[in-house]
Design an enzyme around this catalytic site. Structure first.
Site, PDB file in Angstrom:
ATOM      1  N   ASP A 128      -9.815  -1.406   5.778  1.00 14.88           N
ATOM      2  CA  ASP A 128     -11.114  -1.756   5.206  1.00 14.88           C
ATOM      3  C   ASP A 128     -11.013  -3.016   4.325  1.00 14.88           C
ATOM      4  O   ASP A 128      -9.927  -3.381   3.883  1.00 14.88           O
ATOM      5  CB  ASP A 128     -11.631  -0.583   4.355  1.00 14.88           C
ATOM      6  CG  ASP A 128     -11.782   0.699   5.174  1.00 14.88           C
ATOM      7  OD1 ASP A 128     -12.100   0.605   6.370  1.00 14.88           O
ATOM      8  OD2 ASP A 128     -11.564   1.790   4.615  1.00 14.88           O
ATOM      9  N   ASP A 131       0.439   0.292  13.739  1.00 13.66           N
ATOM     10  CA  ASP A 131       0.766   1.556  14.420  1.00 13.66           C
ATOM     11  C   ASP A 131       1.122   1.337  15.888  1.00 13.66           C
ATOM     12  O   ASP A 131       1.733   2.206  16.512  1.00 13.66           O
ATOM     13  CB  ASP A 131      -0.375   2.582  14.275  1.00 13.66           C
ATOM     14  CG  ASP A 131      -1.718   2.073  14.789  1.00 13.66           C
ATOM     15  OD1 ASP A 131      -1.734   1.118  15.595  1.00 13.66           O
ATOM     16  OD2 ASP A 131      -2.749   2.626  14.386  1.00 13.66           O
ATOM     17  N   GLN A 178       0.824  -1.196   0.000  1.00  8.52           N
ATOM     18  CA  GLN A 178       0.000   0.000   0.000  1.00  8.52           C
ATOM     19  C   GLN A 178       0.867   1.259   0.000  1.00  8.52           C
ATOM     20  O   GLN A 178       2.079   1.202   0.218  1.00  8.52           O
ATOM     21  CB  GLN A 178      -0.913   0.001   1.238  1.00  8.52           C
ATOM     22  CG  GLN A 178      -0.168  -0.199   2.543  1.00  8.52           C
ATOM     23  CD  GLN A 178      -0.999  -0.879   3.627  1.00  8.52           C
ATOM     24  OE1 GLN A 178      -2.223  -0.911   3.561  1.00  8.52           O
ATOM     25  NE2 GLN A 178      -0.337  -1.434   4.631  1.00  8.52           N
ATOM     26  N   HIS A 219      -8.292   2.635  19.721  1.00  8.34           N
ATOM     27  CA  HIS A 219      -7.422   1.619  20.339  1.00  8.34           C
ATOM     28  C   HIS A 219      -7.934   1.153  21.699  1.00  8.34           C
ATOM     29  O   HIS A 219      -7.807  -0.021  22.040  1.00  8.34           O
ATOM     30  CB  HIS A 219      -5.983   2.145  20.405  1.00  8.34           C
ATOM     31  CG  HIS A 219      -5.378   2.278  19.044  1.00  8.34           C
ATOM     32  ND1 HIS A 219      -4.800   3.443  18.584  1.00  8.34           N
ATOM     33  CD2 HIS A 219      -5.310   1.397  18.010  1.00  8.34           C
ATOM     34  CE1 HIS A 219      -4.395   3.259  17.343  1.00  8.34           C
ATOM     35  NE2 HIS A 219      -4.691   2.041  16.971  1.00  8.34           N
ATOM     36  N   PRO A 266      -5.216  -5.121   0.921  1.00  5.46           N
ATOM     37  CA  PRO A 266      -4.552  -6.219   1.641  1.00  5.46           C
ATOM     38  C   PRO A 266      -5.418  -6.888   2.710  1.00  5.46           C
ATOM     39  O   PRO A 266      -5.197  -8.047   3.040  1.00  5.46           O
ATOM     40  CB  PRO A 266      -3.322  -5.553   2.281  1.00  5.46           C
ATOM     41  CG  PRO A 266      -3.482  -4.074   2.116  1.00  5.46           C
ATOM     42  CD  PRO A 266      -4.429  -3.866   0.993  1.00  5.46           C
ATOM     43  N   GLY A 309      -1.087 -12.560   8.644  1.00  9.60           N
ATOM     44  CA  GLY A 309      -1.776 -12.992   9.855  1.00  9.60           C
ATOM     45  C   GLY A 309      -2.378 -14.381   9.736  1.00  9.60           C
ATOM     46  O   GLY A 309      -2.356 -15.177  10.681  1.00  9.60           O
ATOM     47  N   ASP A 328      -7.092  -5.871  13.817  1.00 13.30           N
ATOM     48  CA  ASP A 328      -7.034  -4.401  13.710  1.00 13.30           C
ATOM     49  C   ASP A 328      -6.641  -4.084  12.270  1.00 13.30           C
ATOM     50  O   ASP A 328      -5.513  -3.718  11.984  1.00 13.30           O
ATOM     51  CB  ASP A 328      -5.996  -3.898  14.714  1.00 13.30           C
ATOM     52  CG  ASP A 328      -5.870  -2.377  14.706  1.00 13.30           C
ATOM     53  OD1 ASP A 328      -6.611  -1.716  13.961  1.00 13.30           O
ATOM     54  OD2 ASP A 328      -5.002  -1.877  15.439  1.00 13.30           O
TER      55      ASP A 328
END
Lengths: 281, 281
Positions: B159, B86, B31, B62, B163, B139, B156
């Site tokens: 959209d 992040d 991305q 978060h 990916p 993942g 987490d």
């Protein structure tokens, strides 16, 4: 041609909406009134350039400014709405069969006329419902002539700049206290917790100074309003939303709503940490 | 010169933010990664042009993607976060002292490096915390090698385009079910109830088909996300948020948070009428 409208929620952030066409622009003694037809939110009412009502999400605001107080009070019969010229709050209040009379006191007759014409589903109860009275007058003046009359008083105002500025002051809240019956409830829109926490703190202080013994804020999600999170204050002379909601009243009489539910009515009073801390500590 | 960034939440509506400067633009295998410095929200992380994280409101997302599951589970020790490069979810999870190990499995190493550099308060636990392991991997692959290990699994993700698309499918949820212990809990971000109700319905269907017996959605208010209202899904093998939150656990161990509270944890599961109706009827 691409037409876009941007409402700046702060000088540095805003909501941008694609516009089909401008349906109406008018100027009253109080404000500029515009109606846009947008692709995403349908018709949008602007007062002095700020979004007040959109076809797609107006129900959230109007359900939330009305139903919590109407369920908390055990038998509301007389309701006064100050502002709210679009009629959305009236439409929700009359869903409660026990309400005998709703007075809408809007200072700007042109808002009412514009909404009747361009937002027929919002203003649907402003014509031909004999439980509803529409008064074009200054809300403070009107209350001064109607002492200890109302079970519920709803302040459905614009922001505290321009014509609505006085509706956020201690002096006004004292008049509300006087216009309410001994177990009456005042509800007012109280801006965005993210962008306007200082207004919220001041409203809380002013309501306390005016003499309301029970003051609580509650929240709801409104996409077209600044930050998407909105708040209302409920200032009550007797009933306390933390203990006086009666499950039997919800069960016995359920309003038809698209956002509001019994659960939302309780959840809305549970505030994020930053909100509680800013206002109550 | 006035610089503005607009994220279009739909083709016809968007959030407009005034920009001081662009701090970073990079392109990974997955991305485009950008960091803007904005006046209203501080630094903002964009992935493929969409807001993922802002300094000013990242804590809401978060706190809400982590704490509800960490309070619902009576003794969470092993936590896996998929995505979340992040580091904000990791930062919240390690606030729970009983958690022994958090694995962050992010597919895009450049997201992690960018956030360590430009969002030090968000990525604060990605370096030097020996309870935290950072893995740059897919993942789904990672879970395939780790069966029946995790108490809590947090997805987490971005959209469901690009990916993250696979992270919303039944096949992925089956792998989550296998990676969780017999009383494990899966939490995933589930988009905007106003704009993405069809994605939410599909996630619900896919989770049910995958075999999760207890599926609930919950909501929170995030100003920089589309519509300002966001949702998460909690899919659980055993514990039920409608009856298994233990007040004693909240009281015994309180996390330091700016949005999340015990009350918010319960209120968040109380959904607006349109949301309940769309998903559960």
């Amino acid at each position: 041609m691409d037409l876009w409208y941007t409402e700046f929620h702060t000088p540095n952030a805003g909501l941008k909406l694609k516009v089909k066409e401008t349906l109406f622009v008018g100027r009253s003694n109080y404000q500029t009134i515009e109606v846009l037809d947008t692709y995403e939110y349908g018709r949008v009412l602007l007062l002095d350039g700020l979004v007040m009502t959109s076809d797609r999400d107006e129900h959230i605001y109007h359900e939330m400014i009305t139903h919590p107080a109407l369920y908390l009070h055990p038998a509301p019969k007389n309701v006064l709405i100050i502002g709210g010229g679009d009629g959305g709050a009236v439409r929700e209040v009359v869903k409660h069969g026990g309400v005998e009379r709703v007075v809408l006191c809007e200072i700007d007759g042109l808002v009412i006329e514009t909404c009747k014409k361009f937002f027929p589903r919002v203003a649907s109860e402003l014509n031909g419902n004999d439980r509803v009275a529409v008064v074009v007058d200054d809300g403070t003046e009107y209350m001064g002539r109607n002492i200890s009359i109302f079970d519920i008083l709803i302040v459905d105002s614009t922001d505290p700049i321009g014509p609505a500025e006085g509706l956020f002051k201690e002096d006004f809240y004292k008049k509300c206290l006087a216009a309410l019956r001994p177990d009456g409830i005042l509800v007012a829109q109280s801006e965005s917790p993210f962008y306007n926490i200082n207004i919220i703190k001041e409203m809380h202080r002013n309501l306390r100074e005016a003499g309301f013994p029970v003051i609580n804020f509650y929240i709801g999600a409104i996409p077209t309003y600044p930050s998407g999170l909105w708040s209302w204050v409920m200032a009550s002379k007797k009933y306390d939303p933390s203990k006086d909601f009666d499950p039997a009243r919800f069960a016995a009489h359920r309003v038809n709503a698209k956002y509001f539910t019994d659960e939302i009515c309780r959840a809305a009073f549970m505030l994020p940490a930053f909100f509680k801390e800013a206002v109550f500590t």
